[in-house]
Design a protein around this motif. Structure first.
Motif, PDB file in Angstrom:
ATOM      1  N   UNK A 223      53.971  13.916  67.841  1.00 44.22           N
ATOM      2  CA  UNK A 223      54.775  14.159  66.890  1.00 44.22           C
ATOM      3  C   UNK A 223      55.794  13.041  66.582  1.00 44.22           C
ATOM      4  N   UNK A 224      56.496  13.147  65.332  1.00 50.29           N
ATOM      5  CA  UNK A 224      57.356  12.045  64.961  1.00 50.29           C
ATOM      6  C   UNK A 224      58.487  13.131  64.250  1.00 50.29           C
ATOM      7  N   UNK A 225      59.536  12.463  64.447  1.00 51.23           N
ATOM      8  CA  UNK A 225      60.699  13.286  63.792  1.00 51.23           C
ATOM      9  C   UNK A 225      61.644  12.059  63.369  1.00 51.23           C
ATOM     10  N   UNK A 226      62.482  12.460  62.145  1.00 54.49           N
ATOM     11  CA  UNK A 226      63.003  11.609  61.662  1.00 54.49           C
ATOM     12  C   UNK A 226      64.324  12.358  60.812  1.00 54.49           C
ATOM     13  N   UNK A 227      65.534  11.536  60.496  1.00 49.48           N
ATOM     14  CA  UNK A 227      66.697  12.184  59.911  1.00 49.48           C
ATOM     15  C   UNK A 227      66.788  11.601  58.506  1.00 49.48           C
ATOM     16  N   UNK A 228      67.292  12.374  57.536  1.00 52.39           N
ATOM     17  CA  UNK A 228      67.759  11.702  56.121  1.00 52.39           C
ATOM     18  C   UNK A 228      69.175  11.307  56.518  1.00 52.39           C
ATOM     19  N   UNK A 229      69.114   9.985  55.925  1.00 51.03           N
ATOM     20  CA  UNK A 229      70.472   9.244  56.028  1.00 51.03           C
ATOM     21  C   UNK A 229      71.551  10.226  55.088  1.00 51.03           C
ATOM     22  N   UNK A 230      72.976  10.401  55.824  1.00 50.10           N
ATOM     23  CA  UNK A 230      73.872  10.762  55.049  1.00 50.10           C
ATOM     24  C   UNK A 230      74.250  10.193  53.860  1.00 50.10           C
TER      25      UNK A 230
END
Length: 230
Positions: A223-230
């Motif tokens: 798996x790979x997880x990432x967040x969108x920058x605010x």
């Protein structure tokens, strides 16, 4: 969904030729295939689905998009997590997959919106979703479509929203072949490549790892997880 967001141009009737990726369009036969795989793996395929749910950490009230949703197995599980205050959308290029998913949702009484479409042209407004999930789909896309798709995912995620990608691993060494089957698609894709794609797309806080499976009937999964920058 955000009523004030910019609406992305879309075709009213996307067709199978609108993507360069490999399209599965099997309907109920796909569910039969998954049932057989789960039987062969002695129930481990179902365990993998539960592990994905634990990994995603869906919360009540979240807006979730399952891109490449197939016949809707994961969206049904997501519905149990986000509850009646949440919203769930499923997108897939296969019309038979979507028809089957909608029939299952109708039977279970879950409110899920399904639509035929492709990852490189997501038919949703900007900043619509808290979470975007992709399971066992990226390996059927060429790299340029992966890049286009991740750019679209960035667009439809709310600031601080997250993407969870689960897919098959590419064997690290051809000199020591794995006992497990391989599903790398026609482009020899592997989930190991996803952190680099996520970083290039502008995601932050990227994490990756394995989803352990004991059965030799299932490929290696990561798996790979990432967040969108605010």
């Amino acid at each position: 969904m955000h009523g004030n967001s910019h609406h992305h141009p879309q075709s009213s009737k996307p067709d199978l030729s609108s993507t360069q990726g490999h399209v599965l369009n099997m309907g109920w036969r796909y569910d039969l295939l998954l049932w057989f795989m789960n039987l062969q793996s002695r129930g481990e395929l179902k365990q993998v689905q539960r592990k994905i749910m634990d990994l995603a950490q869906f919360q009540p009230g979240e807006a979730v998009l399952d891109v490449g949703c197939g016949t809707g197995s994961m969206t049904q599980l997501i519905g149990q997590c986000v509850g009646v205050t949440g919203t769930i959308y499923g997108l897939d290029p296969g019309p038979k997959q979507i028809a089957r998913a909608q029939a299952k949702a109708n039977q279970s009484g879950l409110s899920i919106t399904y639509q035929v479409g492709v990852i490189e042209h997501l038919p949703y407004p900007d900043q619509s979703f808290d979470v975007v999930l992709s399971t066992f789909m990226m390996h059927v896309l060429p790299d340029n479509v992966k890049q286009q798709g991740l750019a679209e995912i960035v667009r439809v995620l709310k600031p601080g929203g997250r993407v969870i990608i689960v897919d098959f691993k590419r064997p690290e060494s051809s000199a020591q072949p794995s006992e497990k089957p391989e599903h790398t698609g026609p482009w020899k894709s592997g989930v190991q490549d996803q952190p680099g794609f996520l970083q290039a797309a502008g995601f932050s806080g990227i994490e990756s790892g394995e989803i352990a499976t004991r059965s030799n009937k299932l490929p290696e999964i990561g798996y790979a997880i990432g967040s969108r920058l605010i």
